[in-house]
Design a protein around this motif. Structure first.
Motif, mmCIF file in Angstrom:
data_model
loop_
_atom_site.group_PDB
_atom_site.id
_atom_site.type_symbol
_atom_site.label_atom_id
_atom_site.label_comp_id
_atom_site.label_asym_id
_atom_site.label_seq_id
_atom_site.Cartn_x
_atom_site.Cartn_y
_atom_site.Cartn_z
ATOM 1 N N ASP A 118 4.780 -4.731 -5.327
ATOM 2 C CA ASP A 118 5.459 -5.215 -6.524
ATOM 3 C C ASP A 118 4.523 -5.440 -7.703
ATOM 4 O OD1 ASP A 118 8.068 -5.296 -5.513
ATOM 5 O OD2 ASP A 118 7.588 -7.099 -4.378
ATOM 6 N N LEU A 119 3.249 -5.664 -7.418
ATOM 7 C CA LEU A 119 2.306 -5.966 -8.489
ATOM 8 C C LEU A 119 1.287 -4.834 -8.594
ATOM 9 C CD1 LEU A 119 1.611 -9.665 -7.418
ATOM 10 C CD2 LEU A 119 3.202 -8.884 -9.186
ATOM 11 N N PRO A 120 0.739 -4.601 -9.800
ATOM 12 C CA PRO A 120 -0.285 -3.542 -9.943
ATOM 13 C C PRO A 120 -1.647 -4.049 -9.477
ATOM 14 C CG PRO A 120 0.162 -4.524 -12.074
ATOM 15 C CD PRO A 120 1.069 -5.213 -11.104
ATOM 16 N N LEU A 121 -1.710 -4.464 -8.233
ATOM 17 C CA LEU A 121 -2.860 -5.214 -7.725
ATOM 18 C C LEU A 121 -3.409 -4.580 -6.452
ATOM 19 C CD1 LEU A 121 -4.573 -7.921 -7.475
ATOM 20 C CD2 LEU A 121 -2.650 -8.798 -6.137
ATOM 21 N N ASP A 122 -4.741 -4.417 -6.415
ATOM 22 C CA ASP A 122 -5.375 -4.169 -5.122
ATOM 23 C C ASP A 122 -6.593 -5.058 -5.022
ATOM 24 O OD1 ASP A 122 -8.047 -2.378 -5.002
ATOM 25 O OD2 ASP A 122 -6.904 -1.781 -6.758
ATOM 26 N N LEU A 123 -6.813 -5.582 -3.837
ATOM 27 C CA LEU A 123 -7.984 -6.419 -3.610
ATOM 28 C C LEU A 123 -8.536 -6.104 -2.232
ATOM 29 C CD1 LEU A 123 -6.913 -9.020 -1.680
ATOM 30 C CD2 LEU A 123 -5.823 -9.580 -3.823
ATOM 31 N N GLY A 124 -9.812 -6.400 -2.060
ATOM 32 C CA GLY A 124 -10.390 -6.010 -0.781
ATOM 33 C C GLY A 124 -11.689 -6.713 -0.459
ATOM 34 N N PHE A 125 -12.084 -6.539 0.791
ATOM 35 C CA PHE A 125 -13.326 -7.106 1.310
ATOM 36 C C PHE A 125 -14.175 -5.969 1.882
ATOM 37 C CE2 PHE A 125 -15.620 -8.571 5.136
ATOM 38 C CZ PHE A 125 -16.493 -9.472 4.532
ATOM 39 N N SER A 126 -15.462 -5.973 1.547
ATOM 40 C CA SER A 126 -16.361 -4.924 2.039
ATOM 41 C C SER A 126 -17.528 -5.539 2.797
ATOM 42 C CB SER A 126 -16.920 -4.097 0.871
ATOM 43 O OG SER A 126 -15.892 -3.504 0.136
ATOM 44 N N TRP A 127 -18.031 -4.797 3.739
ATOM 45 C CA TRP A 127 -19.125 -5.292 4.589
ATOM 46 C C TRP A 127 -20.047 -4.123 4.948
ATOM 47 C CZ3 TRP A 127 -20.245 -4.356 9.887
ATOM 48 C CH2 TRP A 127 -21.161 -5.245 10.481
ATOM 49 N N LEU A 180 -4.214 -3.673 -12.671
ATOM 50 C CA LEU A 180 -4.176 -2.635 -13.703
ATOM 51 C C LEU A 180 -2.775 -2.542 -14.288
ATOM 52 C CD1 LEU A 180 -6.287 0.055 -11.796
ATOM 53 C CD2 LEU A 180 -7.091 -1.730 -13.342
ATOM 54 N N ASP A 181 -2.524 -3.336 -15.311
ATOM 55 C CA ASP A 181 -1.236 -3.325 -15.986
ATOM 56 C C ASP A 181 -1.269 -2.271 -17.093
ATOM 57 O OD1 ASP A 181 1.298 -5.203 -16.184
ATOM 58 O OD2 ASP A 181 0.719 -4.723 -18.243
ATOM 59 N N TYR A 182 -0.087 -1.904 -17.587
ATOM 60 C CA TYR A 182 0.011 -0.883 -18.628
ATOM 61 C C TYR A 182 -0.670 -1.333 -19.918
ATOM 62 C CZ TYR A 182 2.365 2.721 -21.493
ATOM 63 O OH TYR A 182 2.660 3.773 -22.325
ATOM 64 N N PHE A 183 -0.604 -2.627 -20.241
ATOM 65 C CA PHE A 183 -1.163 -3.142 -21.490
ATOM 66 C C PHE A 183 -2.441 -3.956 -21.299
ATOM 67 C CE2 PHE A 183 3.126 -2.237 -23.034
ATOM 68 C CZ PHE A 183 2.828 -1.602 -24.230
ATOM 69 N N TRP A 184 -2.766 -4.338 -20.084
ATOM 70 C CA TRP A 184 -3.997 -5.098 -19.889
ATOM 71 C C TRP A 184 -4.517 -4.890 -18.463
ATOM 72 C CZ3 TRP A 184 -3.948 -9.159 -16.295
ATOM 73 C CH2 TRP A 184 -2.683 -9.585 -15.891
ATOM 74 N N THR A 185 -5.800 -5.150 -18.291
ATOM 75 C CA THR A 185 -6.400 -5.005 -16.957
ATOM 76 C C THR A 185 -7.324 -6.182 -16.685
ATOM 77 O OG1 THR A 185 -8.344 -3.788 -17.741
ATOM 78 C CG2 THR A 185 -6.419 -2.473 -17.131
ATOM 79 N N ALA A 241 -4.002 4.005 -5.086
ATOM 80 C CA ALA A 241 -4.743 2.844 -5.604
ATOM 81 C C ALA A 241 -6.060 2.637 -4.858
ATOM 82 C CB ALA A 241 -3.893 1.589 -5.505
ATOM 83 N N VAL A 242 -6.141 3.097 -3.618
ATOM 84 C CA VAL A 242 -7.389 2.932 -2.859
ATOM 85 C C VAL A 242 -8.066 4.267 -2.567
ATOM 86 C CG1 VAL A 242 -6.949 0.719 -1.776
ATOM 87 C CG2 VAL A 242 -6.054 2.792 -0.725
ATOM 88 N N ALA A 243 -7.516 5.337 -3.124
ATOM 89 C CA ALA A 243 -8.177 6.636 -2.965
ATOM 90 C C ALA A 243 -9.375 6.694 -3.916
ATOM 91 C CB ALA A 243 -7.201 7.755 -3.298
ATOM 92 N N ASP A 244 -10.287 7.618 -3.682
ATOM 93 C CA ASP A 244 -11.404 7.734 -4.613
ATOM 94 C C ASP A 244 -10.958 8.548 -5.826
ATOM 95 O OD1 ASP A 244 -11.626 10.462 -4.022
ATOM 96 O OD2 ASP A 244 -13.068 10.115 -2.441
ATOM 97 N N TYR A 245 -11.935 8.833 -6.720
ATOM 98 C CA TYR A 245 -11.582 9.373 -8.032
ATOM 99 C C TYR A 245 -11.032 10.785 -7.998
ATOM 100 C CZ TYR A 245 -16.576 10.406 -7.403
ATOM 101 O OH TYR A 245 -17.796 10.760 -6.896
ATOM 102 N N SER A 246 -11.167 11.487 -6.899
ATOM 103 C CA SER A 246 -10.501 12.800 -6.838
ATOM 104 C C SER A 246 -9.275 12.721 -5.920
ATOM 105 C CB SER A 246 -11.474 13.880 -6.372
ATOM 106 O OG SER A 246 -11.963 13.586 -5.090
#
Lengths: 431, 186
Positions: A258-267, A290-295, B67-72
Motif C-alpha cells: 500500500d505504501l511506496p516503501l521498502d526497507l531492509g537489513f543487510s549483514w 519513493l513518492d511521486y512528489f517527494w522521496t 522495488a528490490v531488483a537491481d538497476y537493470s
C-alpha cells in the motif's frame, strides 16, 4: 601497447563479439535487451590537501582545481539463453571513457521455470545468480546509476564503508561486485506486501597486507600517511580470494503493497587477511520511500574490523602515531536524504524540478590520532529533468572534519582545512 | 589495466558469449501469457487466471519485486515477458513500476490508464463501465463493448486503443480471455 590503444581495441572487440553473438543466436530482437546510461560532471573543491605522486615524488594535480570528467558510460546487456535463464553483462567505460570494466557478468536461473514447477506458489520466487554479481548489501549498491538517484555524489555509506565507489578521481568500476553466487527468494505476505531474501557467497573484501585499511597518500608537505578512508580500496579485487574463505552476505527486504516503501537489513561476514584469521563484520539498514512528489532515503552501516595492533606499514616516511595499526576497531556511517518536486510539467508530468537535501556522517577512525574521514557533510542539490531521460544537476557540499583540532601540522601545511566545500554541475542521460 | 587483466577479461567474455551462442538452438519453454500484477491486485489476478482457458499456460509476475531488483531489473523483467505470446497488465501500479519499458508482444492493459509502458506491436486498454477517459490522447480510438459480438471484427479490434466494457452485461475477464485467444491465434 598504450593504455588508451588497449582500451580502444577492447571496446572494438566487445562490440564485434556483441554483433556476432546477436546474429548467431538469431531472433535477436526477442532475446537481446540493451540499455544504459552515462554522465559527465564538473567539480570544484576547496580545502583538500595537495598530494605528491608516491612513485615519482612529483606534485599531483591540485585536487582543488576545476575538474571535468566523463565519469561513467555503461551498457547493460541481457541475453535470454532459454526460458528461465538470462545471461547479463554490464560494461562500463569509466575515467573519461578510457577504461572498460565489466561491472557484472552472470547467469541468472529462474529455478521454478527451469524445473517446470512455476505454478507452485511457495517456490515461485526462487532465482540463482552465478558469476560476477552485484553484492546485495544495503540499497545504494543495487541502485548506483545516477538516474536511479537524486544526487550525482554518493553517500558516505556507499563510499567509505560499503565499497560501491572506487577511489577518486579515477572513477572506474562503480558498484561493488564480486565473484560468487546469490540465491534470491521472495514470498508474498498476504495483501500487506512481500519479503525478499538474498543470500550471497562471494570472495569478499580483502587486503594482502596486515592492515585492512592500507591505502596511503603522500602529502605535499612530505610525509606518507594512511588516511584511513575506510574500505574504498578493498572491495574491487573480485577475481580472486586471498584466503580461500568465502564471505557471506544476507539482505532481507520488506516491500509494502500500500505504501511506496521498502526497507531492509543487510549483514556481511568474511575473513579479510591472507591467513583467513581476521574477520570483517558489517550490519546495515536501509529505507526508501519513493513518492511521486517527494522521496525519503536513508542508510546506516557499521563495520567491525579485527586487526592486529602495532603494525606500521610506512616506517620512516610518515608519523608512526598515525600509521601504526591500533587493533580491533569499528567504523560507521549513515545518511538521510529528502527531496521534493515543487514543479511538474510536460507530457504525463515527466518534466520536473527537484530540490534535494542530504546529511551524511562517517567515522572510519581506528582510534589513532586523526583521520579526515571522521566527518559530516551537508549536500544541497537540485535537478531539472528538461528532456526525456536527460537531467541537469547542480549540488553544493559542505564537509566538516569532526576532529580537526587534532590534525597534524603536515596536513594543514599541505592545505587541508576543517571545512571542505564542493560545487558540482552534471548532466546525466539514460536509454 | 594491465595486459594480464585485459587478457583474462577477454577470455572470460569470449567464453560467456560462446556459451550463449551455443545455447541458441535450445528449445523454448512454452508460456502463452505473462500476467503482471501488484500485491494490491492479487484477488483480481487469481480471478483472471481462473477465467482463462485451461489449455493456456500463464505465468504471473508481481511488479512490486522491481522495488528490490537491481538497476537493470526492468530490463530483465522485460526479457522474461518477451518469452510469452501475450502480456497482460493488471491496473496502474505495474505500469508505474515498468515506466519506460517497451515490449515486442501484444500488450493488454486491464483497468489501468498509465501511458508509460509500450508495445511495438499492439497495445490495448480494457476499462470497465465507469471508465475515465481523460488520461488518454484525444485521438485514441475507443469502442464500447456490450456483447462478445462486438469483438468479432479482428482488424477493427487491432486498430482500437481503448475498449470500454459494459460490466453489467459482460464480464471483463471474459473479454480479456477472448483478446488473449485472438492474439495467440495470430
Amino acid at each position: 601497447m598504450g593504455k588508451r590503444k588497449q582500451s580502444l581495441l577492447l571496446g572494438i572487440y566487445f562490440l564485434s563479439i556483441l554483433v556476432v553473438s546477436s546474429v548467431s543466436v538469431g531472433f535477436a530482437e526477442d532475446r537481446f535487451q540493451i540499455s544504459g546510461y552515462g554522465n559527465a560532471h564538473m567539480m570544484k573543491h576547496d580545502g583538500l590537501p595537495k598530494l605528491l605522486d608516491r612513485t615519482t615524488g612529483l606534485p599531483m594535480e591540485d585536487p582543488n582545481d576545476v575538474f571535468f570528467q566523463i565519469r561513467e558510460f555503461s551498457l547493460f546487456m541481457d541475453f535470454t539463453v532459454t526460458e528461465g535463464i538470462i545471461a547479463s553483462l554490464e560494461i562500463e567505460a569509466g575515467d573519461d571513457a578510457s577504461v572498460f570494466t565489466p561491472n557484472y557478468a552472470y547467469v541468472e536461473i529462474d529455478i521454478p521455470t527451469v524445473l517446470d514447477i512455476f505454478q507452485s506458489e511457495s517456490l515461485s520466487g526462487l532465482t540463482l545468480r552465478v558469476g560476477k554479481v552485484l553484492v546485495p548489501f544495503l540499497s545504494y549498491n543495487e541502485n548506483k546509476p545516477n538516474f536511479r538517484q537524486n544526487l550525482m555524489s554518493q553517500p558516505f555509506t556507499a563510499w567509505n564503508i560499503s565499497p560501491v565507489v572506487p577511489s577518486p578521481p579515477d572513477f572506474v568500476g562503480l558498484g561493488w561486485s564480486d565473484t560468487g553466487g546469490i540465491l534470491d527468494w521472495y514470498h508474498e505476505v498476504g495483501d500487506a506486501g512481500l519479503v525478499d531474501l538474498k543470500l550471497a557467497l562471494i570472495n569478499g573484501i580483502q587486503s594482502d597486507s596486515t592492515v585492512l585499511d592500507d591505502n596511503a597518500i603522500q602529502l605535499s608537505s612530505g610525509p606518507t600517511v594512511r588516511p584511513r578512508d575506510g574500505l574504498i580500496q578493498n572491495g574491487h579485487d573480485a577475481t580472486r580470494d586471498n584466503n580461500q574463505k568465502k564471505a557471506i552476505v544476507a539482505k532481507l527486504s520488506l516491500i509494502s503493497t500500500d505504501l511506496p516503501l521498502d526497507l531492509g537489513f543487510s549483514w556481511y561476514q568474511g575473513a579479510w587477511d591472507p591467513a583467513g584469521n581476521q574477520d570483517l563484520t558489517m550490519q546495515g539498514i536501509h529505507l526508501n520511500w519513493l513518492d511521486y512528489f517527494w522521496t525519503l532515503k536513508g542508510e546506516w552501516v557499521t563495520a567491525d574490523v579485527e586487526q592486529v595492533a602495532g603494525t606500521n606499514l610506512f616506517p620512516g616516511v610518515g608519523p608512526a602515531g598515525l600509521n601504526t595499526s591500533t587493533g580491533d576497531y569499528e567504523m560507521n556511517a549513515f545518511y538521510v536524504e529528502g527531496s521534493v518536486i515543487p514543479l511538474r510539467y510536460g507530457p504525463n508530468g515527466d518534466r520536473y524540478i527537484r530540490l534535494v537535501y542530504r546529511y551524511d556522517d562517517v567515522d572510519t577512525n581506528d582510534r589513532a590520532l586523526f583521520t579526515p574521514f571522521d566527518r559530516s557533510r551537508q549536500t544541497f542539490g537540485s535537478e531539472w529533468q528538461f528532456a526525456k531521460n536527460t537531467r541537469l544537476r547542480y549540488e553544493y557540499q559542505d564537509h566538516r572534519i569532526d576532529s580537526f583540532e587534532r590534525a597534524p601540522g603536515p596536513f594543514i601545511a599541505a592545505g587541508g582545512k576543517r571545512n571542505v566545500t564542493m560545487h558540482m554541475a552534471s548532466i546525466i542521460f539514460w536509454f | 589495466m594491465t595486459s594480464i587483466k585485459m587478457r583474462s577479461l577477454v577470455i572470460k567474455t569470449t567464453i560467456l558469449f560462446f556459451l550463449i551462442s551455443l545455447a541458441a538452438p535450445l528449445a523454448w519453454g512454452e508460456v502463452d501469457v505473462y500476467l503482471i500484477y501488484s500485491g494490491k491486485n492479487k484477488a483480481e489476478k487469481k480471478a483472471l487466471m481462473k477465467a482463462l482457458p485451461k489449455n493456456i499456460t500463464v505465468k504471473a509476475y508481481n511488479a512490486d519485486l522491481l522495488a528490490v531488483a537491481d538497476y537493470s531489473g526492468i530490463q530483465k523483467a522485460v526479457s522474461k515477458f518477451e518469452k510469452a505470446g501475450v502480456i497482460v497488465v493488471l491496473r496502474d501500479r505495474p505500469l508505474e513500476m515498468l515506466k519506460g519499458a517497451s515490449v515486442n508482444k501484444d500488450l493488454i492493459i486491464v483497468n489501468g490508464d498509465k501511458q508509460g509502458m509500450k508495445s511495438s506491436r499492439w497495445r490495448i486498454y480494457l476499462l470497465d463501465g465507469a471508465a475515465d477517459l481523460s488520461p488518454f490522447d484525444v485521438n485514441a480510438t475507443t469502442k464500447n463493448v456490450g456483447s462478445m459480438a462486438d469483438l468479432a471484427d479482428k482488424d477493427a479490434l487491432r486498430s482500437t486503443n481503448v475498449l470500454i466494457v459494459d460490466d453489467k452485461k459482460l464480464k471483463l475477464n471474459k473479454v480479456v480471455s477472448d483478446l488473449i485467444g485472438k492474439s495467440l491465434a495470430r
